[in-house]
Design an enzyme around this catalytic site. Structure first.
Site, short mmCIF file in Angstrom:
data_model
loop_
_atom_site.label_atom_id
_atom_site.label_comp_id
_atom_site.label_asym_id
_atom_site.label_seq_id
_atom_site.Cartn_x
_atom_site.Cartn_y
_atom_site.Cartn_z
N GLU A 62 18.17 36.10 7.79
CA GLU A 62 17.60 35.11 8.88
C GLU A 62 18.98 33.85 8.74
OE1 GLU A 62 15.60 35.52 11.03
OE2 GLU A 62 14.91 37.17 10.10
N HIS A 65 21.82 34.74 10.90
CA HIS A 65 21.46 34.38 12.40
C HIS A 65 21.45 32.78 12.52
CE1 HIS A 65 19.89 38.09 13.96
NE2 HIS A 65 18.92 38.37 12.95
ZN ZN Z 1 17.50 39.94 12.78
#
Ligand code: ZN
Length: 271
Positions: A62, A65
């Site tokens: 995460e 991202h």
């Molecule tokens: Zn992902």
């Protein structure tokens, strides 16, 4: 932005349920934010047990991202990052702040969205010896975007503005049907792959450059499970040595600044 009337009704209904569950008469901003996450991502399932190793991998995934959302100018900013599993089966999520209502997308933004999608898996690759199955949705999304760029939006060098797919059967299986020969279809695959590979290289480069932020943010995420956009920016600024912007409340008004200046100039006169 982007919500139709029925979506807004659904959002406020969820927020009202949240307020009622906490014995409140009024809907607060927090209720709306939680409803927004629930509608967009699915309800968080705190009861699911996850191993320490899984948690650590998800935190990196995460954070990967999130950093790309932050680094690329046409996407983001980050609203919430979480490593609490959702009811829809995701191990975590990174949610950007919804942008403006836009009539159309741009090529640059579509490429940046692909780069962000690939960032989770690349963060895993950078840090661990192995990769997980956790990126399947990301891969699907990146591929769909790249394919639409080539076949529907005239955004590939090879085919230019040639229409290669119809969207007439989109209500049946939600997929665009190709309208070209077999040979062209094979070349389309090649074009799609080259877009994805180029985005992969860009994402890898950005995450290598931001390795310190990647480590710090995933560490924080591992510990706290959820980060708000504000906390994310604070960590980011600390690493880059960018000063914190002044909080509104500590900012002095124009009159106060003028009085300060006057006091100071009097002081300088030797009073
Ligand atoms: Zn992902």
């Amino acid at each position: 932005a982007g919500f139709a009337g029925a979506d807004l009704e659904n959002l406020m209904n969820e927020a009202a349920i949240n307020a009622a569950a906490h014995n409140r008469q009024f809907i607060s901003r927090k209720d709306i934010e939680q409803a927004f996450i629930k509608i967009g991502i699915g309800k968080e399932k705190k009861s699911r047990l996850i191993s320490d190793e899984e948690k650590r991998i998800t935190a990196y995934h995460e954070a990967g991202h999130a950093i790309l959302f932050h680094e690329l100018k046409d996407v983001g900013p980050v609203h919430t990052i979480s490593i609490i599993p959702t009811g829809t089966g995701a191990a975590g999520y990174t949610m950007p702040l919804p942008g403006k209502d836009e009539m159309f997308n741009t090529k640059g933004k579509m490429l940046q969205n692909i780069i962000v999608s690939l960032g989770g898996r690349i963060a895993e690759e950078l840090v661990f010896d192995d990769v997980t199955t956790g990126a399947s949705q990301d891969i699907k999304q990146a591929t769909q975007t790249a394919r639409a760029m080539v076949t529907q939006y005239g955004m590939s060098d090879k085919f230019g503005m040639m229409c290669l797919a119809t969207t007439e059967n989109q209500y049946l299986d939600n997929r665009a049907g190709l309208i070209c020969g077999e040979e062209t279809a094979a070349q389309i695959d090649g074009e799609v792959l080259s877009i994805i590979n180029k985005c992969y290289d860009d994402a890898m480069q950005l995450l290598i450059e931001n390795r310190e932020s990647l480590d710090k943010i995933s560490e924080y995420l591992y510990e706290h499970e959820t980060i708000t956009g504000k906390e994310f920016m604070k960590i980011f600024r600390e690493i880059k040595g960018i000063p914190e912007p002044e909080e509104e409340s500590t900012k002095k008004s124009f009159m106060e600044q003028a009085m300060d200046a006057e006091r100071q100039s009097k002081g300088n006169d030797g009073e």
